[in-house]
Design a protein around this motif. Structure first.
Motif, mmCIF file in Angstrom:
data_model
loop_
_atom_site.group_PDB
_atom_site.id
_atom_site.type_symbol
_atom_site.label_atom_id
_atom_site.label_comp_id
_atom_site.label_asym_id
_atom_site.label_seq_id
_atom_site.Cartn_x
_atom_site.Cartn_y
_atom_site.Cartn_z
ATOM 1 N N SER A 1 147.232 -0.186 -18.764
ATOM 2 C CA SER A 1 148.399 -0.442 -17.735
ATOM 3 C C SER A 1 147.780 -1.697 -17.098
ATOM 4 C CB SER A 1 148.889 0.676 -16.970
ATOM 5 O OG SER A 1 147.438 1.009 -16.217
ATOM 6 N N ASN A 2 146.495 -1.936 -16.998
ATOM 7 C CA ASN A 2 146.082 -2.927 -16.421
ATOM 8 C C ASN A 2 146.112 -2.797 -14.579
ATOM 9 O OD1 ASN A 2 145.246 -4.378 -18.387
ATOM 10 N ND2 ASN A 2 147.217 -5.253 -18.696
ATOM 11 N N LYS A 3 146.393 -1.419 -14.378
ATOM 12 C CA LYS A 3 146.362 -0.885 -12.893
ATOM 13 C C LYS A 3 144.913 -0.559 -12.615
ATOM 14 C CE LYS A 3 150.043 0.924 -11.243
ATOM 15 N NZ LYS A 3 150.893 1.981 -10.962
ATOM 16 N N TYR A 4 144.693 -0.285 -11.288
ATOM 17 C CA TYR A 4 143.415 0.047 -10.999
ATOM 18 C C TYR A 4 143.267 1.692 -11.627
ATOM 19 C CZ TYR A 4 145.879 3.667 -7.883
ATOM 20 O OH TYR A 4 146.621 4.743 -7.811
ATOM 21 N N ASN A 5 144.129 2.449 -12.035
ATOM 22 C CA ASN A 5 144.122 3.761 -12.734
ATOM 23 C C ASN A 5 144.084 3.441 -14.031
ATOM 24 O OD1 ASN A 5 146.724 3.245 -12.487
ATOM 25 N ND2 ASN A 5 146.988 5.101 -11.341
ATOM 26 N N CYS A 6 144.014 2.437 -14.950
ATOM 27 C CA CYS A 6 144.118 2.351 -16.148
ATOM 28 C C CYS A 6 143.152 3.005 -16.821
ATOM 29 C CB CYS A 6 143.884 0.842 -16.580
ATOM 30 S SG CYS A 6 144.105 0.355 -18.294
ATOM 31 N N PRO A 7 143.596 3.821 -17.965
ATOM 32 C CA PRO A 7 142.666 4.661 -18.719
ATOM 33 C C PRO A 7 141.580 3.659 -19.167
ATOM 34 C CG PRO A 7 144.913 5.438 -19.353
ATOM 35 C CD PRO A 7 144.981 4.104 -18.499
ATOM 36 N N ALA A 8 141.875 2.335 -19.880
ATOM 37 C CA ALA A 8 140.770 1.735 -20.237
ATOM 38 C C ALA A 8 139.495 1.383 -19.306
ATOM 39 C CB ALA A 8 141.138 0.168 -20.811
ATOM 40 N N LYS A 9 139.967 1.474 -17.894
ATOM 41 C CA LYS A 9 138.740 1.173 -16.888
ATOM 42 C C LYS A 9 138.018 2.184 -16.565
ATOM 43 C CE LYS A 9 141.560 -2.286 -14.787
ATOM 44 N NZ LYS A 9 142.200 -2.955 -13.547
ATOM 45 N N HIS A 10 138.728 3.411 -17.327
ATOM 46 C CA HIS A 10 137.993 4.885 -16.831
ATOM 47 C C HIS A 10 137.427 5.499 -18.218
ATOM 48 C CE1 HIS A 10 138.621 4.319 -12.612
ATOM 49 N NE2 HIS A 10 139.883 3.800 -13.090
ATOM 50 N N ILE A 11 137.180 4.842 -19.042
ATOM 51 C CA ILE A 11 137.228 5.472 -20.573
ATOM 52 C C ILE A 11 136.206 6.444 -20.556
ATOM 53 C CG2 ILE A 11 135.789 3.812 -21.889
ATOM 54 C CD1 ILE A 11 138.770 5.434 -23.026
ATOM 55 N N ASP A 12 134.833 6.137 -20.112
ATOM 56 C CA ASP A 12 133.799 7.219 -20.091
ATOM 57 C C ASP A 12 134.270 8.461 -19.440
ATOM 58 O OD1 ASP A 12 132.431 5.384 -21.514
ATOM 59 O OD2 ASP A 12 131.288 4.530 -19.599
ATOM 60 N N GLN A 13 135.104 8.472 -18.343
ATOM 61 C CA GLN A 13 135.425 9.642 -17.766
ATOM 62 C C GLN A 13 136.527 10.362 -18.555
ATOM 63 O OE1 GLN A 13 136.319 7.069 -14.569
ATOM 64 N NE2 GLN A 13 135.099 8.071 -13.183
ATOM 65 N N PHE A 14 137.526 9.650 -19.141
ATOM 66 C CA PHE A 14 138.269 10.004 -19.901
ATOM 67 C C PHE A 14 137.728 10.887 -21.034
ATOM 68 C CE2 PHE A 14 143.035 8.696 -21.296
ATOM 69 C CZ PHE A 14 143.385 10.094 -21.104
ATOM 70 N N LYS A 15 136.865 10.344 -21.849
ATOM 71 C CA LYS A 15 136.335 10.935 -22.787
ATOM 72 C C LYS A 15 135.765 11.984 -22.455
ATOM 73 C CE LYS A 15 135.284 6.851 -25.656
ATOM 74 N NZ LYS A 15 134.415 5.665 -26.049
ATOM 75 N N LYS A 16 134.935 12.150 -21.164
ATOM 76 C CA LYS A 16 134.318 13.449 -20.740
ATOM 77 C C LYS A 16 135.243 14.528 -20.674
ATOM 78 C CE LYS A 16 130.927 15.511 -17.422
ATOM 79 N NZ LYS A 16 131.404 16.752 -17.816
ATOM 80 N N LEU A 17 136.506 14.126 -19.845
ATOM 81 C CA LEU A 17 137.410 15.172 -19.727
ATOM 82 C C LEU A 17 138.056 15.659 -21.010
ATOM 83 C CD1 LEU A 17 139.455 13.331 -16.983
ATOM 84 C CD2 LEU A 17 138.359 15.327 -16.594
ATOM 85 N N SER A 18 138.225 14.902 -21.999
ATOM 86 C CA SER A 18 138.606 15.049 -23.537
ATOM 87 C C SER A 18 137.575 16.403 -23.926
ATOM 88 C CB SER A 18 138.748 14.235 -24.284
ATOM 89 O OG SER A 18 137.673 13.690 -24.924
ATOM 90 N N GLN A 19 136.349 16.318 -23.767
ATOM 91 C CA GLN A 19 135.425 17.254 -24.426
ATOM 92 C C GLN A 19 135.263 18.427 -23.212
ATOM 93 O OE1 GLN A 19 131.684 15.017 -23.756
ATOM 94 N NE2 GLN A 19 132.066 13.734 -25.584
ATOM 95 N N ASP A 20 135.591 18.163 -22.055
ATOM 96 C CA ASP A 20 135.608 19.489 -21.053
ATOM 97 C C ASP A 20 136.818 20.154 -21.303
ATOM 98 O OD1 ASP A 20 133.298 18.325 -19.872
ATOM 99 O OD2 ASP A 20 134.352 17.623 -17.997
ATOM 100 N N PHE A 21 137.990 19.726 -21.499
ATOM 101 C CA PHE A 21 139.074 20.458 -21.557
ATOM 102 C C PHE A 21 139.741 20.476 -23.075
ATOM 103 C CE2 PHE A 21 139.205 19.189 -17.274
ATOM 104 C CZ PHE A 21 139.139 20.175 -16.549
ATOM 105 N N ASN A 22 138.886 20.178 -24.216
ATOM 106 C CA ASN A 22 139.124 20.167 -25.434
ATOM 107 C C ASN A 22 140.624 19.631 -26.102
ATOM 108 O OD1 ASN A 22 138.558 21.320 -28.070
ATOM 109 N ND2 ASN A 22 139.766 23.050 -27.790
ATOM 110 N N PHE A 23 140.583 18.536 -25.789
ATOM 111 C CA PHE A 23 141.810 17.822 -26.303
ATOM 112 C C PHE A 23 141.440 16.398 -27.095
ATOM 113 C CE2 PHE A 23 141.586 16.260 -21.945
ATOM 114 C CZ PHE A 23 141.742 14.667 -21.989
ATOM 115 N N ASP A 24 142.059 16.106 -27.993
ATOM 116 C CA ASP A 24 141.960 14.764 -28.645
ATOM 117 C C ASP A 24 142.419 13.594 -27.842
ATOM 118 O OD1 ASP A 24 140.822 16.353 -31.000
ATOM 119 O OD2 ASP A 24 142.781 16.443 -31.866
ATOM 120 N N LEU A 25 141.650 12.483 -28.004
ATOM 121 C CA LEU A 25 142.024 11.351 -27.375
ATOM 122 C C LEU A 25 142.113 10.282 -28.190
ATOM 123 C CD1 LEU A 25 142.166 10.150 -24.398
ATOM 124 C CD2 LEU A 25 139.869 9.586 -24.399
#
Length: 160
Positions: free
Chosen positions: A35-59
């Motif tokens: 989204s190119n916003k401050y909260n864009c997933p690409a800007k926080h991809i490491d945290q997003f990947k960790k959440l996918s592991q913690d909460f067992n969802f595919d990303l």
């Protein structure tokens, strides 16, 4: 279940649904896009990947139309053009309203639009000068209402 995320703040609405799906053995996939916003997933991809592991969802990054017939949850209808099958849009504020608002932009391609409560859509209760906020394409048959203790409380002056 599928979810579409273009902002990390969407996760506060989706993670509880993912957790409930996990409890019921329903696998979830979260599709994301820049989204190119401050909260864009690409800007926080490491945290997003960790959440996918913690909460067992595919990303998965969303780059083209997804041929999946499972239910997909969206925020304000954003991303509906990428998904086949049933789609449900959650409204998180007043972005849905007004001529040209997200409701009007997406309701024809959404199966359900989910509001916090029915009062959220009582446009007749709004000041006359603001009645233009009612979406032109308002479709009561597609609207669902969760009910919200935060929003359903009607203060009683005598009890306060």
């Amino acid at each position: 279940m599928n979810f579409f995320v273009s902002e990390m703040t969407c996760l506060r609405y989706f993670i509880p649904l993912v957790k409930e799906g996990n409890r019921r053995n329903v696998k979830s996939t979260i599709y994301w896009q820049n989204s190119n916003k401050y909260n864009c997933p690409a800007k926080h991809i490491d945290q997003f990947k960790k959440l996918s592991q913690d909460f067992n969802f595919d990303l998965k990054k969303c780059t083209e139309k997804i041929n999946n017939k499972d239910l997909t949850f969206l925020i304000e209808g954003r991303g509906n053009q990428y998904f086949e099958g049933k789609k449900a849009a959650l409204t998180t504020g007043l972005d849905f309203h007004g001529e040209g608002g997200n409701y009007d932009k997406s309701i024809e391609n959404i199966d359900y639009y989910i509001f916090p409560n029915k009062a959220w859509t009582r446009f007749s209760d709004w000041p006359a000068s603001d009645r233009t906020i009612k979406p032109k394409l308002f479709n009561e048959k597609k609207n669902l209402y969760l009910g919200s203790p935060k929003l359903d409380v009607a203060p009683n002056k005598e009890e306060i």
